[in-house]
Each structure stands twice: as structure tokens, then as C-alpha cells.
Write a protein that holds these residues in place. Structure first.
Motif, short mmCIF file in Angstrom:
data_model
loop_
_atom_site.label_atom_id
_atom_site.label_comp_id
_atom_site.label_asym_id
_atom_site.label_seq_id
_atom_site.Cartn_x
_atom_site.Cartn_y
_atom_site.Cartn_z
N ASN A 39 0.92 -1.30 -0.06
CA ASN A 39 0.00 -0.05 0.11
C ASN A 39 1.00 1.53 0.01
O ASN A 39 0.64 2.17 0.81
N PRO A 40 1.59 1.45 -1.17
CA PRO A 40 2.20 2.86 -1.31
C PRO A 40 1.37 4.07 -1.33
O PRO A 40 0.27 3.95 -1.95
N THR A 41 1.88 5.23 -1.17
CA THR A 41 1.00 6.39 -1.34
C THR A 41 1.68 7.41 -2.11
O THR A 41 2.94 7.13 -2.48
N CYS A 42 1.07 8.29 -2.73
CA CYS A 42 1.50 9.20 -3.50
C CYS A 42 2.72 9.77 -3.00
O CYS A 42 3.81 10.19 -3.51
N ALA A 43 2.42 10.45 -1.62
CA ALA A 43 3.58 11.17 -0.85
C ALA A 43 4.82 10.31 -0.85
O ALA A 43 5.85 10.63 -0.99
N GLU A 44 4.83 9.24 -0.33
CA GLU A 44 5.95 8.21 -0.37
C GLU A 44 6.77 8.02 -1.70
O GLU A 44 7.84 8.23 -1.65
N ILE A 45 5.83 7.93 -2.62
CA ILE A 45 6.34 7.72 -4.21
C ILE A 45 7.27 9.26 -4.44
O ILE A 45 8.49 9.04 -4.90
N SER A 46 6.58 10.19 -4.16
CA SER A 46 7.30 11.50 -4.40
C SER A 46 8.49 11.58 -3.59
O SER A 46 9.55 12.15 -4.09
N ASP A 47 8.51 11.43 -2.36
CA ASP A 47 9.52 11.51 -1.53
C ASP A 47 10.80 10.64 -2.17
O ASP A 47 12.05 10.98 -2.11
N CYS A 48 10.41 9.18 -2.48
CA CYS A 48 11.50 8.35 -3.13
C CYS A 48 11.97 8.94 -4.33
O CYS A 48 13.40 8.71 -4.43
#
Length: 138
Positions: A39-48
Motif C-alpha cells: 500500500n504505497p502512497t503518492c507522498a511516499e512515491i514522491s519522496d522516493c
């Protein structure tokens, strides 16, 4: 600003469902479950993507067509205007997904959420329930 929007249209689209280990291939997952994250989120993907030094933009109003209840996607710039790679280690959409899926579980916000509740609730809940159940049966 209008020029910026035209550039974003050329960037790679990245929905969180692409690397979600809880989804099937039919539901939209694009990498193997062994390499995917939960369950990844957009915010986590953006930070990565920021960690990988890739320019990105979150489009929170957009939804994945197969699951329109899940909102948000990330646009990522893999190539500059002249065609050169922004990050030489990532040359394709697939490599981007694999790199981000590897980084998301180590995300600072995620570690606190998952470790604390899961370890304490499973150890205490499992022992107390079995003892109570045993007493009632006798």
C-alpha cells in the motif's frame, strides 16, 4: 507556467497501484510481488523520487482507471528536454518502479506506523486471548 504544464505531459505517469503488493496484475500491479511494497502512497512515491534526484509532481485529483476510488498519481521526469537521463541509474519506467518499490518500505513515516502497532498488538493479543479462551472451556 504554461510551458511547465506542457513538459509535465511528457513525464512518466506513476500510479501507486503499479508497485502495490496487495494488488494482482489484473488490478494493475506491474512488478513482481516479491519486489513490490504494501500500500504505497503518492507522498511516499514522491519522496522516493526526490531521494533518487528525479523531478516529480503529485496529481492528487487524478485516479487510476481500474480503481477510481484510489486517488492520486505521480508524474516523474526521466529525461531532460535534450533527451539525456535525469538519473543515469534509471533509464526506464520499469527501473523507476523497482527502485521506488525498494525505497518505500524504508520511508521514515512508514517505519513508525508499521513496526509499533504490529509488534505490540500481535504479541499481547495472541497470548491474552489464548489464556482467556482456555479458562472458559474448563
Amino acid at each position: 507556467m504554461n510551458g511547465e504544464l506542457a513538459n509535465i505531459k511528457k513525464w512518466v505517469v506513476f500510479y501507486p497501484v503499479y508497485i502495490n503488493s496487495k494488488k494482482t496484475v489484473a488490478e494493475g500491479r506491474r512488478i513482481s510481488t516479491a519486489k513490490a511494497c504494501e500500500n504505497p502512497t503518492c507522498a511516499e512515491i514522491s519522496d522516493c523520487c526526490n531521494h533518487l534526484k528525479l523531478v516529480n509532481a503529485i496529481e492528487i485529483d487524478k485516479a487510476y482507471p481500474r480503481d477510481f476510488m484510489q486517488r492520486g498519481r505521480v508524474r516523474v521526469q526521466l529525461r531532460k528536454e535534450d533527451g539525456t537521463l535525469c538519473n543515469p541509474a534509471i533509464s526506464s519506467r520499469k527501473q523507476l518502479m523497482l527502485h521506488v518499490a525498494e525505497l518505500v518500505p524504508r520511508h521514515p513515516g512508514r517505519n513508525k506506523k508499521q513496526e509499533a502497532p504490529s509488534s505490540s498488538s500481535t504479541s499481547t493479543a495472541g497470548t491474552s486471548q489464548s489464556k482467556k479462551g482456555g479458562r472458559k472451556k474448563r
